[in-house]
Enzyme design. Structure first.
Site, short mmCIF file in Angstrom:
data_model
loop_
_atom_site.label_atom_id
_atom_site.label_comp_id
_atom_site.label_asym_id
_atom_site.label_seq_id
_atom_site.Cartn_x
_atom_site.Cartn_y
_atom_site.Cartn_z
N ARG A 295 2.82 2.88 -10.65
CA ARG A 295 1.97 2.57 -9.50
C ARG A 295 0.74 3.47 -9.38
O ARG A 295 -0.37 2.98 -9.24
CB ARG A 295 2.79 2.65 -8.20
CG ARG A 295 3.94 1.68 -8.16
CD ARG A 295 4.68 1.72 -6.84
NE ARG A 295 3.92 1.17 -5.74
CZ ARG A 295 4.39 1.00 -4.52
NH1 ARG A 295 5.61 1.35 -4.23
NH2 ARG A 295 3.63 0.50 -3.57
N TYR B 96 -10.56 -15.02 3.63
CA TYR B 96 -11.99 -15.23 3.89
C TYR B 96 -12.88 -14.83 2.70
O TYR B 96 -14.06 -15.16 2.69
CB TYR B 96 -12.43 -14.42 5.11
CG TYR B 96 -11.75 -14.83 6.39
CD1 TYR B 96 -11.85 -16.14 6.86
CD2 TYR B 96 -11.01 -13.90 7.13
CE1 TYR B 96 -11.22 -16.51 8.04
CE2 TYR B 96 -10.38 -14.27 8.31
CZ TYR B 96 -10.49 -15.57 8.75
OH TYR B 96 -9.87 -15.95 9.92
N HIS C 19 3.43 -8.43 -10.17
CA HIS C 19 3.47 -7.20 -9.38
C HIS C 19 4.30 -7.44 -8.12
O HIS C 19 3.77 -7.85 -7.08
CB HIS C 19 2.05 -6.79 -9.02
CG HIS C 19 1.92 -5.35 -8.58
ND1 HIS C 19 2.05 -4.29 -9.45
CD2 HIS C 19 1.68 -4.80 -7.37
CE1 HIS C 19 1.89 -3.16 -8.81
NE2 HIS C 19 1.66 -3.43 -7.54
#
Length: 825
Positions: A40, A129, A86
């Site tokens: 990570r 968006y 993931h």
């Protein structure tokens, strides 16, 4: 009311195991730490990507989100990455996607974002968006994935395969940097300029034993996406050597007239990851707490047309330069970046310096190119094998058809084809799978041409794989192509030191009177390597010479002026440009070293890289400025009041000519020309009458053949008796030959009339045919191309004698730092 007795619990009792709590906690924590470190938080040193970044780029490639196709909703990308590769929160994936698209975070963005992807002060819009697709640079990161260039590993549920590392056609880790916090360790790497990093990598490919100093000639320091100025490079050198260090970044500012009566500080670039709202908040807090004085107002005028523009209005009577110094101390206009180059190498975290980072990346690229070449070689050999089978079959296509028609089944046809035509099993299978109408259309000439082309490609690939040097050259060539496509000019200015206001530091940061006493005597020095520096000393105080010679400590021009004044910088194009002294880097008078200065070109508005500063002059000096050119022209001109002009010509140059030296010259000073064919001419300044700015000058020295002026020096009358002449000869056919040098007394050279040929200054030995450089003045200094001091032969040599061979190339000559001024360039 009677109570119902409780029914017995018939739930089966599970097996209970006793464990050591400390051992279980230790094991669980180590597993968690391992997962965070390797899966990570830390980037891989080969492709410079964290797992989430690598998976985003790979999945977007699989989705076909190429730069030439339309954007898709970011939510769709996040969903595909989370579902297939993931298995973590969508917020973490979207945050990584946003950072990969932010041009103020990444030096070379890998995601092309459409919509509100946030700013330094505000976060991005929700993923529903915004839209995204791969940027051009990301395609170079994922190129050749289908040619077995890297290992593929299963995803979290073993349903699909994903690359262990990307091919990475450019060094992402150095170019874009990285940041992450793991368990017990963290990484924080600064962005760099792509062109500089690739240049350093290519040099390391050609010279595997290169030193850090050699690589830093190509990669001098970080190049931050938001620009700004890096003040002091010692921490950068430490980071490049050890993997850990720190440096200070400053905003890019200018002092402008913001109203009819008030000046202001205009900020156009901020330190890395610092937003304007944070700066404004700190300024307001500083004014309220009385830490900052002299600030009337601050306004953020940033827009898309003009970019960053933060205007800080200064109260009347306060020096903007001094106020700026306080802003650097108490606001994020100056910030510190801590470098901690921790990345994964061979599956484990390591702290890496610049050389190690480049070597790991280059090793990866060599492996990628080798595996790609092996893959292509195998495919071409397979194709050539099939084409050779077709060529055999097409010679007797009727018999091929007859064999197939008379066979009982496909297995029998395959066996008979192999027997009759002596084909291999793949060749026979390929012929059987072809449709008959395709087979009849084959042209023997086309097949033979294809076979010849395949043989040429196979020979090229075999030669590439057999020669390690050729393989590295191929990697270097591909890096050069990437640099040509994506490299951009440097944004961040690198300086060895910063500006300072002596009065304000002496009186204290909160004393308003100190902010108004910014003017003080100073000297401006220009080094032989083009660095500029100011030293705040009293007008008549001598400059102490350095205790030991350090880099760039040979000056060619000096001006005595004041902090609040302006000086003129004369360039080789014959232009004079005004430079505010207060903007120049300052060194303490107790230790004057030009290595603390910066390139003069960073403070002067030059037209291109071929223009350079050759001298600095005072605007109020009563003595005219003497100018010497490459073609032997000399001119004396009174600079006078520049008026409203910030730049103007001081000499009209002929085509192909340029200024080689300049300096203030009174009638009693000596004007000295030294030519490339080792002729020296000197005459009094009174021999050249002063002219206007537009004049072209007059003949200074008579040149013969293709000779040109190597150096023009103005030698003050007070320095004539102790002046020495240094000449450095070389061979034009061998630039690597250090050549020879000679030091003679200036008194040995007789004066001649203006426009004559002068006298010989050095006799060339075999192989030498020109002077590389020359200098005239007391106690001369020699420098290498890197600015380091080079030894000179002992003085007192014959005027026309030959030189003494030198061990290393002398790249520049000048005078000393101290009480012996050098007024020329």
């Amino acid at each position: 009311m009677s109570r119902t007795p409780a029914e017995p619990d018939h739930t089966p009792v599970g097996r209970i195991e006793e464990v050591d709590v400390s051992q279980e906690m230790s094991t669980s924590f180590l597993e968690y730490a391992y997962s965070v470190i390797y899966s990570r938080a830390l980037p891989d040193a080969r492709d410079g990507l964290k797992p989430v970044q690598r998976r985003i780029l790979f999945q977007m490639r699989e989705m076909g989100l190429r730069p030439d196709r339309g954007h898709v909703k970011s939510a769709r990308v996040v969903g595909d990455v989370m579902g297939k590769l993931h298995p973590h929160g969508d917020t973490a994936i979207y945050d990584a996607l946003v950072r990969m698209a932010q041009s103020f975070v990444q030096r070379l963005a890998t995601v092309d974002g459409h919509g509100n992807f946030g700013s330094l002060d505000d976060g991005p819009a929700a993923p529903r968006y915004t839209e995204a697709r791969l940027a051009e640079a990301a395609m170079a990161m994922t190129d050749d994935l289908d040619e077995d260039v890297v290992e593929f590993v299963p995803n979290y549920d073993n349903s699909i395969m994903q690359p262990e590392v990307l091919p990475a056609a450019w060094p992402h880790l150095l170019v874009n940097g990285a940041s992450g916090i793991a368990v017990g360790m963290a990484t924080n790497m600064a962005p760099h300029n792509l062109g500089e990093v690739i240049a350093g990598a290519r040099h390391l490919l050609d010279h595997p034993e290169a030193t850090l100093e050699e690589i830093m000639a190509f990669v001098p320091g970080p190049d931050l996406p938001t620009g700004g100025t890096i003040v002091g490079l010692d921490g950068v050198r430490d980071a490049y050597a050890t993997g850990r260090g720190s440096f200070r970044t400053r905003a890019t500012t200018s002092i402008e007239r913001v109203t009819a009566r008030k000046s202001g500080i205009v900020v156009t670039e901020l330190p890395y990851m610092v937003g304007p709202e944070k700066v404004i908040e700190k300024i307001k807090q500083g004014v309220q707490s009385k830490k900052l004085a002299g600030i009337a107002d601050v306004a953020d005028l940033t827009d898309r047309k003009h970019g960053m523009r933060l205007v800080i209005e200064i109260k009347t009577g306060f020096a903007p330069e001094a106020v700026l110094e306080q802003l650097y101390r108490h606001t994020p206009l100056e910030d510190t970046f801590h470098i901690n180059n921790v990345a994964l190498v061979d599956g484990g975290p390591q702290t890496l310096g610049l050389l190690e980072l480049l070597r790991v990346y280059l090793g990866h690229r060599v492996s990628v190119v080798r595996r790609r070449s092996e893959y292509r070689l195998a495919r071409r050999r397979e194709r050539l094998h099939l084409v050779e089978g077709l060529l055999i079959a097409i010679l007797d296509i009727d018999e091929v058809i007859q064999v197939i028609r008379t066979s009982d089944d496909a297995e029998a046809a395959r066996a008979r084809l192999r027997q009759v035509f002596d084909l291999s099993e793949p060749q026979a299978e390929y012929i059987l799978e072809l449709r008959l109408r395709r087979l009849t259309k084959f042209s023997r000439l086309e097949l033979e041409a294809e076979a010849d082309e395949l043989r040429r490609e196979i020979a090229t690939l075999e030669a590439l794989l057999a020669d390690e040097a050729r393989l590295r050259a191929q990697v270097s060539a591909e890096l050069a192509e990437v640099s040509e496509r994506f490299a951009t000019p440097r944004r961040t200015l690198l300086t060895e030191g910063g500006t300072a206001v002596t009065a304000s530091r002496r009186a204290g940061p909160t004393d308003p009177e100190a902010l108004q006493e910014a003017d003080a005597p100073t000297r401006v020095l220009l080094s032989a390597t083009g660095r500029i520096l100011r030293v705040d000393v009293k007008p008549d105080a001598p400059l102490p010479r350095p205790a030991r010679r350090s880099k760039h400590d040979a000056i060619v021009s000096e001006v005595r002026t004041s902090v609040r004044a302006e000086i003129g910088a004369i360039t080789n194009r014959g232009r004079l440009l005004l430079v505010p002294v207060v903007a120049l880097p300052v060194a303490p008078a107790a230790s004057v070293q030009l290595s603390a200065g910066v390139k003069a070109s960073d403070y002067v508005g030059l037209t291109d890289r071929t223009e350079r500063v050759v001298a600095v002059v005072a605007l109020d000096d009563p003595a005219p400025v003497a100018i010497g050119t490459r073609l032997g022209v000399v001119k004396r001109v009174a600079v006078g009041d520049p008026g409203k002009h910030r730049e103007f010509e001081v000499i009209a140059l002929k085509q192909g000519d340029e200024v080689v030296g300049a300096g203030p010259a009174g009638d009693g000073d000596e004007l000295v020309f030294v030519t490339s064919d080792a002729q020296l001419l000197h005459f009094a300044g009174s021999a050249v009458r002063p002219q206007g700015r537009q004049a072209a000058g007059m003949a200074g020295i008579k040149l013969t053949g293709d000779a040109s002026v190597a150096r023009f020096v103005v030698l003050p009358a007070d320095d004539v008796e102790r002046a020495e002449v240094v000449t450095v000869a070389e061979s034009s056919a061998d630039a690597s030959d250090p050549g020879s040098a000679k030091v003679s007394d200036f008194a040995e050279f007789p004066a001649k009339g203006r426009a004559t040929g002068g006298v010989r200054a050095q006799r060339f030995v075999r192989g030498e045919d020109r002077l590389r450089d020359a200098w005239v003045g007391p106690d001369p200094r020699a420098l290498g191309a890197d600015g380091a001091t080079r030894p000179l032969p002992d003085g007192g040599a014959r005027r026309d004698g030959s030189g003494i061979p030198v061990d290393r190339v002398i790249g520049a000559l000048g005078g000393p730092i101290g009480d012996a001024p050098a007024q020329d360039a």
